[in-house]
Design a protein around this motif. Structure first.
Motif, PDB file in Angstrom:
ATOM      1  N   VAL A   1       0.826  -1.222  -0.003  1.00  0.00           N
ATOM      2  CA  VAL A   1       0.147   0.034  -0.352  1.00  0.00           C
ATOM      3  C   VAL A   1       0.948   1.345   0.068  1.00  0.00           C
ATOM      4  O   VAL A   1       2.108   0.611   1.050  1.00  0.00           O
ATOM      5  CB  VAL A   1      -1.000   0.028   1.171  1.00  0.00           C
TER       6      VAL A   1
ATOM      7  N   ARG B   1      -3.206   6.912  -0.854  1.00  0.00           N
ATOM      8  CA  ARG B   1      -4.315   6.120  -0.182  1.00  0.00           C
ATOM      9  C   ARG B   1      -4.443   5.371  -1.574  1.00  0.00           C
ATOM     10  O   ARG B   1      -5.256   5.775  -2.960  1.00  0.00           O
ATOM     11  CB  ARG B   1      -5.589   7.481  -0.512  1.00  0.00           C
TER      12      ARG B   1
ATOM     13  N   THR C   1      -8.211   4.566  -2.723  1.00  0.00           N
ATOM     14  CA  THR C   1      -9.243   3.814  -1.182  1.00  0.00           C
ATOM     15  C   THR C   1      -9.387   5.015  -1.565  1.00  0.00           C
ATOM     16  O   THR C   1      -8.900   6.333  -1.749  1.00  0.00           O
ATOM     17  CB  THR C   1      -7.770   3.740  -0.212  1.00  0.00           C
TER      18      THR C   1
ATOM     19  N   ASP D   1      -9.575   6.802   1.594  1.00  0.00           N
ATOM     20  CA  ASP D   1      -9.090   6.818   3.114  1.00  0.00           C
ATOM     21  C   ASP D   1      -7.404   6.841   2.902  1.00  0.00           C
ATOM     22  O   ASP D   1      -7.531   5.968   2.398  1.00  0.00           O
ATOM     23  CB  ASP D   1      -9.776   6.494   4.262  1.00  0.00           C
TER      24      ASP D   1
ATOM     25  N   VAL E   1      -4.552   3.958   3.499  1.00  0.00           N
ATOM     26  CA  VAL E   1      -4.637   2.698   3.937  1.00  0.00           C
ATOM     27  C   VAL E   1      -3.579   2.072   4.330  1.00  0.00           C
ATOM     28  O   VAL E   1      -2.218   1.959   3.931  1.00  0.00           O
ATOM     29  CB  VAL E   1      -5.643   2.265   2.307  1.00  0.00           C
TER      30      VAL E   1
ATOM     31  N   ILE F   1      -7.970  -5.093   3.279  1.00  0.00           N
ATOM     32  CA  ILE F   1      -7.758  -3.955   3.841  1.00  0.00           C
ATOM     33  C   ILE F   1      -7.404  -3.282   5.288  1.00  0.00           C
ATOM     34  O   ILE F   1      -9.329  -3.300   5.975  1.00  0.00           O
ATOM     35  CB  ILE F   1      -7.554  -3.132   3.212  1.00  0.00           C
TER      36      ILE F   1
ATOM     37  N   VAL G   1      -8.850   0.687   6.434  1.00  0.00           N
ATOM     38  CA  VAL G   1      -8.383   1.708   5.326  1.00  0.00           C
ATOM     39  C   VAL G   1      -9.399   2.419   7.002  1.00  0.00           C
ATOM     40  O   VAL G   1     -10.082   2.552   7.049  1.00  0.00           O
ATOM     41  CB  VAL G   1      -8.745   1.143   4.212  1.00  0.00           C
TER      42      VAL G   1
ATOM     43  N   ARG H   1      -6.743   6.172  12.726  1.00  0.00           N
ATOM     44  CA  ARG H   1      -6.864   5.598  11.383  1.00  0.00           C
ATOM     45  C   ARG H   1      -5.769   4.511  11.497  1.00  0.00           C
ATOM     46  O   ARG H   1      -4.576   4.077  12.285  1.00  0.00           O
ATOM     47  CB  ARG H   1      -5.812   6.555  10.217  1.00  0.00           C
TER      48      ARG H   1
END
Length: 299
Positions: free
Chosen positions: A32, A37, A54, A56, A58, A71, A73, A101
């Motif tokens: 990632v 993102r 994504t 947000d 990740v 994932i 995320v 997060r």
């Protein structure tokens, strides 16, 4: 002893490359870019990178037995359908902490997805302390919180006999071990197996090799350490030409290649000039050891 070779194989400058996982069937490397993102997949034969965006940050990606990936995320566990390029939420965590997060994660030997959270960074490695937790997503998509009061939840793996869980909370500058119950996924009896030296950087992502030794990527340290978690000794240091080394995992046809993700976020122009490959992905060969295949999420 074979000579160690370090090469930058993916030249893209990822903001925070992380969570490398080798996909044996496809012969590809999955990873990632946290603040970029996206979930990415690199094919060493074609040199092509594919990605899914994504919505947000990740933090991590793992392969799924039923196909596709899972994932961490934002503050959600979510499923990725690579062919359809869709992302579907499986579970929410840290609902009371909108500033959190997901960060690093990995699948345990029974197919459960362990992943931890942290607060959003003010700047690289500067966070509100004690905001994170370590979670476990069960195959039925129920979630267990193992513990909280985490600064930056990071690298993890399991011993070869599946009796020990290794874990890094980055700002503790330590690699910890827990007793691990494979049947229930429960962990207990936390202790420290390695404390990083001042010059070694901040412990980040981690993986285990086929001899039961741990490989720890050191953020701001520009290196990967090989540690014996039983004796607590550092066996080997491999230095890279970039400072922000973030994670590592073994891959290649026989798992003899160590892939290392890196970051370039927060670097000033001078440093970017000095470290042109920062944010790329490196392949280290000639280490003389192999890794083990990753586990797949069972749900």
């Amino acid at each position: 002893m074979a000579s160690i070779k370090i090469e930058c194989v993916v030249k893209e400058k990822y903001k925070i490359g992380e969570s490398p996982v080798w996909e044996e069937k496809e012969g590809t490397l999955l990873y990632v870019d946290i603040s970029g993102r996206k979930v990415c997949r690199w094919n060493p034969d074609t040199k092509q990178v594919q990605s899914v965006a994504t919505d947000d940050f990740v933090g991590c990606v793992v392969p799924r037995q039923s196909g596709g990936y899972v994932i961490g995320v934002g503050c959600r566990f979510a499923a990725v359908d690579w062919d359809q390029q869709t992302i579907t939420t499986l579970a929410h965590v840290d609902k009371d902490k909108p500033n959190n997060r997901f960060n690093d994660g990995k699948v345990d030997p029974k197919g459960r997805f362990f992943a931890g959270t942290m607060s959003l960074e003010v700047r690289p490695t500067v966070v509100e302390r004690n905001q994170g937790s370590l979670f476990m997503l069960n195959p039925d998509h129920s979630v267990v919180r193992h513990f909280d009061q985490v600064d930056i939840s990071n690298g993890m793996d399991w011993s070869l006999d599946h009796k020990t869980f290794y874990y890094i909370d980055s700002l503790s500058f330590k690699v910890d071990a827990f007793d691990y119950d494979k049947e229930t996924g429960s962990i207990s009896n936390r202790r420290t197996v390695y404390k990083l030296g001042k010059d070694e950087g901040i412990p980040d992502g981690m993986c285990i090799d086929s001899e039961g030794k741990l490989w720890v990527a050191c953020y701001s340290g520009g290196r990967v350490l090989r540690i014996d978690p039983v004796t607590g000794e550092r066996i080997q240091t491999v230095k890279l030409p970039v400072e922000k080394t973030t994670s590592c995992s073994f891959g290649g046809k026989d798992y003899s290649e160590l892939y290392v993700t890196t970051a370039c976020e927060g670097m000033d122009q001078d440093l970017v000039v000095k470290q042109p490959e920062a944010g790329g992905i490196f392949k280290i060969t000639g280490l003389g050891v192999k890794g083990i295949p990753p586990n797949f999420f069972a749900g």
